[in-house]
Design an enzyme around this catalytic site. Structure first.
Site, mmCIF file in Angstrom:
data_model
loop_
_atom_site.group_PDB
_atom_site.id
_atom_site.type_symbol
_atom_site.label_atom_id
_atom_site.label_comp_id
_atom_site.label_asym_id
_atom_site.label_seq_id
_atom_site.Cartn_x
_atom_site.Cartn_y
_atom_site.Cartn_z
ATOM 1 N N ILE A 96 -3.496 -9.082 1.870
ATOM 2 C CA ILE A 96 -2.898 -7.758 1.914
ATOM 3 C C ILE A 96 -1.548 -7.862 2.620
ATOM 4 C CG2 ILE A 96 -3.084 -5.438 2.880
ATOM 5 C CD1 ILE A 96 -4.904 -5.850 0.496
ATOM 6 N N LYS A 97 -0.483 -7.470 1.917
ATOM 7 C CA LYS A 97 0.866 -7.571 2.474
ATOM 8 C C LYS A 97 1.211 -6.302 3.248
ATOM 9 C CE LYS A 97 4.272 -9.463 0.076
ATOM 10 N NZ LYS A 97 5.185 -9.712 -1.073
ATOM 11 N N LEU A 98 1.685 -6.509 4.472
ATOM 12 C CA LEU A 98 2.053 -5.408 5.356
ATOM 13 C C LEU A 98 3.412 -5.699 5.983
ATOM 14 C CD1 LEU A 98 -1.395 -5.325 7.131
ATOM 15 C CD2 LEU A 98 -0.590 -3.523 5.624
ATOM 16 N N THR A 111 -1.140 -8.570 -2.339
ATOM 17 C CA THR A 111 -0.945 -7.206 -2.845
ATOM 18 C C THR A 111 -0.469 -6.340 -1.698
ATOM 19 O OG1 THR A 111 -2.635 -7.464 -4.556
ATOM 20 C CG2 THR A 111 -2.088 -5.218 -3.900
#
Length: 307
Positions: free
Chosen positions: A109-111, A73
């Site tokens: 967690i996509k960054l 996400t």
């Protein structure tokens, strides 16, 4: 598509969520997100932001019902150069998943893979302090990959197809054999470097344009593949021999390098493709985030404004 191809993991990004949120089949999720944002109250901007975060988590939760692994996400791309903002938003998303009964071990967690110091900061705060696993996306340069490995993040998503797009658009050569595809060569180098020097970060090739690129990276830790290309692959009946392996990687002639902030910036800047595609990717994800917020704003406030 998930039910048909049964992947281990799945991913989302603002562009995918924007498209899905406009489909009739998912209006219940949009309505739930809108109701959540209005329930929390606050300013119009705060309500929209809360509804947007909730929508991402609602889609992620639906996906997790259908896969055994993890869902990625994405944190708002507009926070790509804001370390504290990224950390706060990541924690917020994890809290929302917790409220939905989903543990952080099932979330990545996509960054955006922006700076060396940001990768290190994210690792130190999110992964080490809070146990939140990260997927560093929009990764185009070898410098980005080295910085993420040295920071010890869980997973990287080096792009293949977008690299090919750049070379086709900016060079004389318009077609490439899979083994010569510049995106394939980029991921191969990253994989070999990680395995040669014992980095634990998972390499997940992403953004494919054709099945040739996928087959040329057989043996990579993970690959994230669109339903369209999975459908094409499912019609092929050939035995694939891994082109990437730990044994071969360890025999490669690669030198270990260390990147501090200034050397990272220099090496990344030397790669024109990576500089342009990173900034372009951030802008496009940010633009879709804005479009999603506008859609939610209209849903949340147009009726009460008499529109």
């Amino acid at each position: 598509a998930i039910d048909e191809y049964k992947p281990l993991d799945a991913t989302t990004n603002p562009s995918l969520i924007l498209a899905a949120a406009q489909m009739p089949a998912y209006q219940e999720l949009v309505d739930n997100a809108v109701a959540y944002g209005k329930k929390l109250g606050g300013s119009e901007e705060e309500q929209i932001k809360n509804a947007c975060d909730k929508l991402f988590v609602l889609f992620g939760a639906e996906i997790l019902k259908r896969i055994p692994g993890r869902v990625s996400t994405e944190v708002d791309a507009r926070l790509s150069f804001d370390k504290e903002g990224m950390i706060q938003r990541a924690r917020r998303l994890i809290d929302l998943y917790k409220e939905a009964g989903i543990g952080k071990e099932r979330i990545l967690i996509k960054l955006s893979s922006t700076c060396c110091s940001e990768a290190a900061c994210v690792r130190r705060v999110l992964e080490a302090e809070y146990g939140i696993h990260c997927n560093m996306t929009l990764l185009f340069s070898f410098a980005q990959a080295v910085a993420c490995a040295e920071a010890g993040v869980t997973l990287i998503s080096p792009f293949v197809g977008r690299i090919l797009d750049w070379y086709v658009a900016n060079g004389d050569k318009k077609t490439y054999e899979p083994s010569e595809d510049p995106g394939v060569k980029s991921v191969t180098k990253i994989y070999n470097y990680y395995k040669k020097f014992g980095y634990k970060t998972i390499v997940m090739g992403a953004s494919f344009r054709n099945t040739g690129e996928i087959k040329a990276l057989t043996g990579c830790d993970y690959l994230t593949i669109s339903p369209k290309l999975l459908a094409e692959l499912s019609k092929e009946y050939v035995k694939l021999t891994p082109t990437l392996s730990v044994k071969e990687a360890q025999a490669c002639e690669l030198e270990k390098i260390h990147l501090d902030e200034k050397t990272f910036r220099w090496h990344h800047n030397e790669d024109q493709m990576a500089v342009e595609k990173l900034s372009d990717g951030i802008r496009k994800f940010a633009a879709d985030a804005v479009k999603l917020e506008r859609m939610l704003k209209e849903r949340m406030f147009s009726a009460e404004n008499g529109k």
